[in-house]
Design a protein around this motif. Structure first.
Motif, PDB file in Angstrom:
ATOM      1  N   SER A  11     -35.372  38.826 -16.049  1.00  0.00           N
ATOM      2  CA  SER A  11     -35.067  38.424 -17.422  1.00  0.00           C
ATOM      3  C   SER A  11     -33.991  39.282 -18.087  1.00  0.00           C
ATOM      4  CB  SER A  11     -36.338  38.457 -18.265  1.00  0.00           C
ATOM      5  OG  SER A  11     -36.865  39.773 -18.278  1.00  0.00           O
ATOM      6  N   CYS A  12     -33.543  40.325 -17.396  1.00  0.00           N
ATOM      7  CA  CYS A  12     -32.573  41.226 -18.028  1.00  0.00           C
ATOM      8  C   CYS A  12     -31.732  41.940 -16.972  1.00  0.00           C
ATOM      9  CB  CYS A  12     -33.294  42.251 -18.902  1.00  0.00           C
ATOM     10  SG  CYS A  12     -34.371  43.368 -17.972  1.00  0.00           S
ATOM     11  N   GLU A  13     -30.776  42.722 -17.457  1.00  0.00           N
ATOM     12  CA  GLU A  13     -29.899  43.465 -16.557  1.00  0.00           C
ATOM     13  C   GLU A  13     -30.686  44.478 -15.723  1.00  0.00           C
ATOM     14  OE1 GLU A  13     -26.228  46.549 -17.059  1.00  0.00           O
ATOM     15  OE2 GLU A  13     -26.196  44.761 -18.331  1.00  0.00           O
ATOM     16  N   HIS A  14     -31.698  45.084 -16.317  1.00  0.00           N
ATOM     17  CA  HIS A  14     -32.538  46.032 -15.574  1.00  0.00           C
ATOM     18  C   HIS A  14     -33.211  45.342 -14.398  1.00  0.00           C
ATOM     19  CE1 HIS A  14     -36.242  48.333 -14.718  1.00  0.00           C
ATOM     20  NE2 HIS A  14     -35.413  49.353 -14.841  1.00  0.00           N
ATOM     21  N   CYS A  15     -33.681  44.122 -14.607  1.00  0.00           N
ATOM     22  CA  CYS A  15     -34.303  43.355 -13.527  1.00  0.00           C
ATOM     23  C   CYS A  15     -33.309  43.136 -12.386  1.00  0.00           C
ATOM     24  CB  CYS A  15     -34.790  41.997 -14.033  1.00  0.00           C
ATOM     25  SG  CYS A  15     -36.112  42.068 -15.242  1.00  0.00           S
ATOM     26  N   GLU A  16     -32.093  42.743 -12.735  1.00  0.00           N
ATOM     27  CA  GLU A  16     -31.060  42.531 -11.714  1.00  0.00           C
ATOM     28  C   GLU A  16     -30.815  43.812 -10.926  1.00  0.00           C
ATOM     29  OE1 GLU A  16     -28.168  39.079 -13.531  1.00  0.00           O
ATOM     30  OE2 GLU A  16     -27.706  41.158 -14.029  1.00  0.00           O
ATOM     31  N   ARG A  17     -30.743  44.920 -11.619  1.00  0.00           N
ATOM     32  CA  ARG A  17     -30.498  46.207 -10.976  1.00  0.00           C
ATOM     33  C   ARG A  17     -31.662  46.580 -10.051  1.00  0.00           C
ATOM     34  NH1 ARG A  17     -28.588  48.391 -15.181  1.00  0.00           N
ATOM     35  NH2 ARG A  17     -30.515  49.238 -16.011  1.00  0.00           N
ATOM     36  N   THR A  18     -32.886  46.344 -10.506  1.00  0.00           N
ATOM     37  CA  THR A  18     -34.064  46.655  -9.687  1.00  0.00           C
ATOM     38  C   THR A  18     -34.058  45.845  -8.400  1.00  0.00           C
ATOM     39  OG1 THR A  18     -35.357  47.222 -11.644  1.00  0.00           O
ATOM     40  CG2 THR A  18     -36.591  46.644  -9.653  1.00  0.00           C
ATOM     41  N   VAL A  19     -33.787  44.542  -8.510  1.00  0.00           N
ATOM     42  CA  VAL A  19     -33.744  43.673  -7.329  1.00  0.00           C
ATOM     43  C   VAL A  19     -32.601  44.095  -6.408  1.00  0.00           C
ATOM     44  CG1 VAL A  19     -33.341  41.305  -6.536  1.00  0.00           C
ATOM     45  CG2 VAL A  19     -34.894  41.738  -8.454  1.00  0.00           C
ATOM     46  N   SER A  20     -31.460  44.383  -6.989  1.00  0.00           N
ATOM     47  CA  SER A  20     -30.306  44.804  -6.194  1.00  0.00           C
ATOM     48  C   SER A  20     -30.615  46.072  -5.408  1.00  0.00           C
ATOM     49  CB  SER A  20     -29.100  45.019  -7.109  1.00  0.00           C
ATOM     50  OG  SER A  20     -27.973  45.387  -6.370  1.00  0.00           O
ATOM     51  N   GLU A  21     -31.205  47.046  -6.060  1.00  0.00           N
ATOM     52  CA  GLU A  21     -31.543  48.308  -5.392  1.00  0.00           C
ATOM     53  C   GLU A  21     -32.568  48.089  -4.290  1.00  0.00           C
ATOM     54  OE1 GLU A  21     -32.666  50.888  -8.588  1.00  0.00           O
ATOM     55  OE2 GLU A  21     -30.586  51.181  -9.226  1.00  0.00           O
ATOM     56  N   LEU A  23     -32.963  45.380  -2.495  1.00  0.00           N
ATOM     57  CA  LEU A  23     -32.292  44.714  -1.375  1.00  0.00           C
ATOM     58  C   LEU A  23     -31.341  45.657  -0.649  1.00  0.00           C
ATOM     59  CD1 LEU A  23     -31.641  41.268  -3.038  1.00  0.00           C
ATOM     60  CD2 LEU A  23     -33.206  41.734  -1.147  1.00  0.00           C
ATOM     61  N   GLU A  24     -30.667  46.522  -1.395  1.00  0.00           N
ATOM     62  CA  GLU A  24     -29.754  47.472  -0.768  1.00  0.00           C
ATOM     63  C   GLU A  24     -30.497  48.439   0.151  1.00  0.00           C
ATOM     64  OE1 GLU A  24     -27.896  49.104  -4.226  1.00  0.00           O
ATOM     65  OE2 GLU A  24     -26.410  47.488  -4.341  1.00  0.00           O
ATOM     66  N   GLY A  25     -31.785  48.616  -0.063  1.00  0.00           N
ATOM     67  CA  GLY A  25     -32.579  49.507   0.768  1.00  0.00           C
ATOM     68  C   GLY A  25     -33.036  48.905   2.083  1.00  0.00           C
ATOM     69  N   VAL A  26     -32.768  47.622   2.297  1.00  0.00           N
ATOM     70  CA  VAL A  26     -33.175  46.957   3.534  1.00  0.00           C
ATOM     71  C   VAL A  26     -32.136  47.237   4.621  1.00  0.00           C
ATOM     72  CG1 VAL A  26     -33.648  44.726   4.617  1.00  0.00           C
ATOM     73  CG2 VAL A  26     -34.391  45.146   2.266  1.00  0.00           C
ATOM     74  N   ASP A  27     -32.614  47.621   5.814  1.00  0.00           N
ATOM     75  CA  ASP A  27     -31.712  47.874   6.934  1.00  0.00           C
ATOM     76  C   ASP A  27     -30.879  46.635   7.243  1.00  0.00           C
ATOM     77  OD1 ASP A  27     -32.533  50.484   7.308  1.00  0.00           O
ATOM     78  OD2 ASP A  27     -34.013  49.969   8.842  1.00  0.00           O
ATOM     79  N   GLY A  28     -29.584  46.842   7.443  1.00  0.00           N
ATOM     80  CA  GLY A  28     -28.686  45.751   7.808  1.00  0.00           C
ATOM     81  C   GLY A  28     -27.955  45.128   6.632  1.00  0.00           C
ATOM     82  N   VAL A  29     -28.326  45.490   5.401  1.00  0.00           N
ATOM     83  CA  VAL A  29     -27.668  44.930   4.215  1.00  0.00           C
ATOM     84  C   VAL A  29     -26.382  45.711   3.949  1.00  0.00           C
ATOM     85  CG1 VAL A  29     -27.851  44.607   1.722  1.00  0.00           C
ATOM     86  CG2 VAL A  29     -29.792  44.074   3.198  1.00  0.00           C
ATOM     87  N   THR A  30     -25.270  44.976   3.770  1.00  0.00           N
ATOM     88  CA  THR A  30     -23.985  45.620   3.507  1.00  0.00           C
ATOM     89  C   THR A  30     -23.495  45.391   2.084  1.00  0.00           C
ATOM     90  OG1 THR A  30     -22.795  43.714   4.401  1.00  0.00           O
ATOM     91  CG2 THR A  30     -23.278  45.518   5.925  1.00  0.00           C
ATOM     92  N   VAL A  32     -24.757  43.275  -1.925  1.00  0.00           N
ATOM     93  CA  VAL A  32     -25.744  42.476  -2.663  1.00  0.00           C
ATOM     94  C   VAL A  32     -25.130  42.003  -3.972  1.00  0.00           C
ATOM     95  CG1 VAL A  32     -27.977  42.531  -3.847  1.00  0.00           C
ATOM     96  CG2 VAL A  32     -27.682  43.784  -1.711  1.00  0.00           C
ATOM     97  N   SER A  33     -25.411  40.747  -4.317  1.00  0.00           N
ATOM     98  CA  SER A  33     -25.016  40.207  -5.615  1.00  0.00           C
ATOM     99  C   SER A  33     -26.229  39.486  -6.193  1.00  0.00           C
ATOM    100  CB  SER A  33     -23.851  39.231  -5.453  1.00  0.00           C
ATOM    101  OG  SER A  33     -23.556  38.615  -6.688  1.00  0.00           O
ATOM    102  N   VAL A  34     -26.683  39.917  -7.369  1.00  0.00           N
ATOM    103  CA  VAL A  34     -27.880  39.353  -7.991  1.00  0.00           C
ATOM    104  C   VAL A  34     -27.487  38.689  -9.305  1.00  0.00           C
ATOM    105  CG1 VAL A  34     -30.170  39.877  -8.916  1.00  0.00           C
ATOM    106  CG2 VAL A  34     -29.316  41.128  -6.928  1.00  0.00           C
ATOM    107  N   ASP A  35     -28.010  37.496  -9.551  1.00  0.00           N
ATOM    108  CA  ASP A  35     -27.691  36.752 -10.771  1.00  0.00           C
ATOM    109  C   ASP A  35     -28.970  36.186 -11.381  1.00  0.00           C
ATOM    110  OD1 ASP A  35     -26.789  35.086 -12.788  1.00  0.00           O
ATOM    111  OD2 ASP A  35     -25.258  34.128 -11.558  1.00  0.00           O
TER     112      ASP A  35
END
Length: 65
Positions: A11-21, A23-30, A32-35
Motif C-alpha cells: 500500500s505504500c513505498e515502504h511496502c515496495e521497498r520491503t518486497v524488493s529487499e 526478493l533481492e535476497g534470493v539466490d540468482g536474482v540480479t 528487481v522492480s516492484v510496482d
C-alpha cells in the motif's frame, strides 16, 4: 530471464521497498522492480519462482506466480 509475480497487500513505498529487499535476497536474482499500483514484482535472474514467492510471503505479503 525475467519473471513477474503478483504481490498482494502493498500500500505504500515502504511496502515496495520491503518486497524488493526480500526478493533481492534470493539466490540468482540480479535485478528487481516492484510496482504497488499493478501489484507486481518483476525479477531478473535465474531464481526459481517458488523461491521468489516464498521470500515475498516471508516478508508478510501474499504472492503468486
Amino acid at each position: 530471464m525475467s519473471q513477474t509475480i503478483t504481490v498482494e497487500g502493498m500500500s505504500c513505498e515502504h511496502c515496495e521497498r520491503t518486497v524488493s529487499e526480500a526478493l533481492e535476497g534470493v539466490d540468482g536474482v540480479t535485478a528487481v522492480s516492484v510496482d504497488r499500483e499493478t501489484a507486481t514484482a518483476t525479477v531478473d535472474g535465474d531464481a526459481e519462482v517458488e523461491s521468489l514467492v516464498e521470500a515475498v510471503e516471508a516478508a508478510g505479503y501474499e504472492a503468486s506466480a
